[in-house]
Design an enzyme around this catalytic site. Structure first.
Site, PDB file in Angstrom:
ATOM      1  CG  HIS A  45      -1.612  -1.156   1.620  1.00  0.00           C
ATOM      2  ND1 HIS A  45      -2.976  -1.268   1.459  1.00  0.00           N
ATOM      3  CD2 HIS A  45      -1.208  -2.336   2.164  1.00  0.00           C
ATOM      4  CE1 HIS A  45      -3.379  -2.447   1.880  1.00  0.00           C
ATOM      5  NE2 HIS A  45      -2.322  -3.121   2.306  1.00  0.00           N
ATOM      6  CE1 TYR A  46      -2.019   5.646  -2.771  1.00  0.00           C
ATOM      7  CE2 TYR A  46      -0.373   5.528  -4.505  1.00  0.00           C
ATOM      8  CZ  TYR A  46      -1.659   5.788  -4.087  1.00  0.00           C
ATOM      9  OH  TYR A  46      -2.590   6.205  -5.006  1.00  0.00           O
ATOM     10  CB  THR A  47       0.680   6.259   3.995  1.00  0.00           C
ATOM     11  OG1 THR A  47       1.644   7.226   3.543  1.00  0.00           O
ATOM     12  CG2 THR A  47       1.409   5.038   4.546  1.00  0.00           C
ATOM     13  CD  GLU A 110      -0.916   1.381   4.398  1.00  0.00           C
ATOM     14  OE1 GLU A 110      -0.428   2.208   3.589  1.00  0.00           O
ATOM     15  OE2 GLU A 110      -2.128   1.112   4.472  1.00  0.00           O
ATOM     16  CG  HIS A 157      -5.252  -1.888  -0.995  1.00  0.00           C
ATOM     17  ND1 HIS A 157      -5.550  -0.843  -0.155  1.00  0.00           N
ATOM     18  CD2 HIS A 157      -6.224  -2.816  -0.778  1.00  0.00           C
ATOM     19  CE1 HIS A 157      -6.650  -1.137   0.543  1.00  0.00           C
ATOM     20  NE2 HIS A 157      -7.075  -2.319   0.168  1.00  0.00           N
ATOM     21  CG  ASP A 167      -3.273   1.569  -2.065  1.00  0.00           C
ATOM     22  OD1 ASP A 167      -4.440   1.372  -2.463  1.00  0.00           O
ATOM     23  OD2 ASP A 167      -2.863   1.125  -0.986  1.00  0.00           O
TER      24      ASP A 167
END
Length: 290
Positions: A45-47, A110, A157, A167
């Protein structure tokens, strides 16, 4: 005369007080063969936020979490937020192949990254630092080794939730993970070999839907180029051809899907031939009889 019964009652009560309740008894000498590791996937994921807000959301919030949080500091490192044997809430409504609700079968990572911003020229995605990717590859190799994760089970994700997530986005360098032996990749020469035929005759939409489902995506199987199907094609393109991910089923996308779903044919080894004597070697001497 009443002293004896009183002493007996006292002894009885004392005996009851000293008997501690026993816990369950275990024999750990047997191990069932029919079992497997709970962890079968790793989801990236990215935040979409900076480090302080990422920590606040993932460590102190009550809605979402992750097993690891990779910082965007000059020397990136991982916060371990949830122990691997425990479930973190990172995947949400999700699906891949035969699995649904992947929180229970995955490790969530993440990566601190602002995601994207809208500009006059369109949406611009933020890059990931090479230092982050180097750290990520080290962790992924460790997880794969410890949990025997199959090569095709490190996902984004957006792979497992293509209708609602994007993401880690098109700026994430999936090819580096492929070069590290962590994910499959459509071999360029095989893609090039398939392109001419697919450019001449593009498969129908149902073909694309079947191929995407074979890879693992949850995608409609109705033969229609609806928005849900476009979303899944776009997610596929985001990973394997980030230069253009508009969800259009074109020949290059078809070639990459075909290569990923078609095993490389095995070439049988040539039979070993008997060694031949050298041209200038003397003829063998016949054996003398007794």
């Amino acid at each position: 005369m009443k002293i004896v019964p009183l002493l007996a009652l006292t002894a009885l009560l004392a005996g009851c007080a000293t008997v501690a309740p026993e816990g369950p008894r275990f024999d750990r000498s047997l191990t069932a063969k029919a079992q497997s590791d709970r962890i079968k996937y790793v989801i990236l994921h990215y935040t979409v936020s900076d480090l302080p807000r990422s920590i606040n959301t993932l460590a102190y919030g009550t809605q979402v979490s992750a097993h690891y949080l990779l910082t965007d500091t000059e020397q990136p490192f991982f916060y371990t937020l949830v122990d691997e044997p425990r479930q973190s809430n990172h995947a949400g409504l999700s699906s891949w192949k035969i699995y649904n609700q992947l929180n229970s079968a995955s490790i969530g990572i993440e990566i601190v990254n602002p995601g994207f911003k809208e500009t006059a020229q369109g949406r611009v995605y933020a890059p990931f630092s090479q230092a982050q990717i180097d750290q990520l590859i080290l962790l992924l190799k460790d997880i794969v080794k410890r949990h025997n994760i199959p090569m095709g089970n490190i996902l984004g994700h957006n792979d497992i939730a293509p209708q609602r997530k994007q993401d880690p986005g098109p700026a994430f360098p999936w090819k580096q993970l492929a070069d590290a032996g962590l994910i499959p990749w459509p071999e360029p020469s095989r893609v090039a070999a398939r392109l001419p035929g697919l450019q001449e005759q593009l498969p129908d939409v149902f073909w694309f839907q079947r191929k995407l489902a074979e890879i693992g995506y949850a995608v409609p199987q109705n033969g229609e180029l609806d928005q849900a199907t476009r979303n899944v094609i776009s997610v596929f393109q985001t990973k394997y051809r980030p230069s253009l991910f508009d969800g259009t089923p074109d020949a290059e996308t078809a070639a990459m899907m075909d290569v990923l779903t078609t095993p490389v044919p095995l070439i049988p080894a040539a039979p070993a031939s008997a060694p031949q004597p050298a041209a200038d070697s003397p003829p063998p001497v016949p054996a003398e009889s007794d």
